[in-house]
Scaffold this motif. Structure first.
Motif, short mmCIF file in Angstrom:
data_model
loop_
_atom_site.label_atom_id
_atom_site.label_comp_id
_atom_site.label_asym_id
_atom_site.label_seq_id
_atom_site.Cartn_x
_atom_site.Cartn_y
_atom_site.Cartn_z
N VAL A 45 0.85 -1.19 0.00
CA VAL A 45 0.00 0.00 0.00
C VAL A 45 0.88 1.24 0.00
N LEU A 46 1.92 1.21 0.82
CA LEU A 46 2.90 2.30 0.88
C LEU A 46 4.28 1.70 0.65
N SER A 47 5.07 2.32 -0.19
CA SER A 47 6.40 1.79 -0.44
C SER A 47 7.50 2.67 0.13
N ASP A 48 7.13 3.87 0.59
CA ASP A 48 8.11 4.81 1.10
C ASP A 48 7.99 4.92 2.62
N VAL A 53 5.89 7.26 7.98
CA VAL A 53 6.16 7.99 9.22
C VAL A 53 5.40 9.30 9.26
N SER A 54 5.40 10.04 8.17
CA SER A 54 4.70 11.33 8.16
C SER A 54 3.18 11.14 8.26
N LEU A 85 0.86 -2.47 5.73
CA LEU A 85 0.88 -1.53 4.61
C LEU A 85 2.14 -1.61 3.76
N MET A 86 3.24 -2.07 4.32
CA MET A 86 4.49 -2.05 3.57
C MET A 86 5.02 -3.45 3.25
#
Length: 109
Positions: A45-48, A53-54, A85-86
């Motif tokens: 879902v999120l790769s960064d 964190v933000s 998510l990652m």
């Protein structure tokens, strides 16, 4: 049981017999196949990490405004959200007792 619509499933922690249906067994088998097929498929879902964190920081700030008090996802909630998510697997699960914050851990997303 006579018609084989209900079958024994084993015993619980106290030794009592448990029962299930062939339909439930079939459903569990299909679910297990889907989970295996979705392993390491890169469906994150999120790769960064910085974006993650933000997003957590922004959610904590939003909840502080909403509740007029200190709010922070617990370390366990953040870890659970990160893992879900990652992670490159298509399917992820979170296990926990009622009221432990499973829903809150994924609320920002």
């Amino acid at each position: 049981m006579k018609n084989h619509l209900i079958v024994e499933r084993g015993t619980d922690d106290d030794g009592a017999l448990m029962y299930t249906t062939h339909k439930a067994i079939d459903s569990e088998m299909r679910l297990a196949e889907n989970i295996r097929a979705g392993m390491a498929k890169g469906n994150v879902v999120l790769s960064d990490r910085e974006e993650f964190v933000s997003t957590v920081k922004a959610f904590n700030a939003k909840m502080e405004l909403k509740t007029n008090g200190k709010f922070e996802l617990s370390r366990e909630q953040v870890r659970a959200a990160y893992n879900v998510l990652m992670h490159p697997d298509t399917y992820q699960g979170i296990q926990g007792e009622a009221g432990t914050g499973k829903t809150a851990a994924l609320a920002p997303w």
